[in-house]
Design an enzyme around this catalytic site. Sequence first.
Site: not given
Length: 401
Positions: A349, A375, A379
């Site tokens: 934008i 953390e 996957e």
Amino acid sequence: MTTQEAAAGRGAAGLADDAFDALLAEVTDWTVGPGEEWAETIEAGDGYVPEELWTELKTRGYLSLAAPAELGGRGLTFVQWMRLMEVFSRSHASIRMIVHVVNGTWRAMNPYADDVQREKFVRPSIAGDIKVAFTLTEPGNGTGADITSTVRRDGDTYYLTGAKHLITFGVRCDYWLLFARLEGSTGKDGTVALLVDRNAPGVEVVDTSKTMGVHGTDHAELYFTDTPVPAAARLGQEGEGLDVALGGFLTPSRISVAMSCVGLAERAQELAVGYALKRVTFGKPLAARQAISFMIAENEADIQAARAVVLEAASRWQDGGERDTAMSSIAKMTAVDMLTRVTDKALQIHGGLGYWQTQKIERVYRDARAQRFEEGTNEIQKTVVARDVFARAARAQSAEG
């Protein structure tokens, strides 16, 4: 609820609604005022958070918001803390990282600390008097039972040998909350959790703080060669290392990272909306262009959906609800994917101008990449969720058959 779960912060009474609303307003005002000024200072500086910012966060009590009152914290419920994390995350990524880490590390330590360790490590960490760096990840391994850093015990001393990397605040900390295994052991049962003095002998610290985004947060590679660690600095028992690392820490920390995605996405949306309203092309503001308004609408729906999932995960963990671990991974993977989409559209934008560092969206776009590996990658989250789905299905089939 077990004693260890309570010690990790579940079941806190929290602040009354009016007191929490006042705190939320205070944090919001700080974030858009002094917090934004600090953001400019960090980006213009040498790539490190000034110690004065740590001091200000400590003085304002922002490093001890999530901890229980009996440990010197504000005693917020976990959901209340997540609502504050949402606001902090609209600010500079290093500010978010500081409050996220300091308000979370005590959850790993406190359930396994004895009275002496609680006074020496836990309370000072919550107060902001010492910095404790969570030290699990290794260069050649994952972040679980496959860790290879080892300790051998001789009397009342462990001798640590191994390497760690991607350690947040690993350079400027006072202690590393470090996870290793007993020499000759394999699997989870040989792991130990140790609080290693930053100035212990036999340590090489390599500063690896030059990153794509999240400027100001220091990171380190660590190399240990027969580094002595007092046995009195071990949290829990031998064999409980991964319980310390993962038990009361990882699930709420994943939810916290997920909420940081929500907060940063809200900031990206705010910047995109502001730009669309003021930027004029061919006599019309961008906001009047259907292509732009559709991107804004998609972002808004994306943000609100992810926010609802994160708050549901936070509520489940807070109350000890069913599937709280799986829900934390669901929240993390949902919020990370949302943040990727939202920041990409927000930058688009802004057109070509958004690529320049003079625009705040440029920093937001860079910073958003970090949550994709904090953390655990998506996957890993998908593995956790799929395992939970199949396990529940297997139990249902067994009950029917």
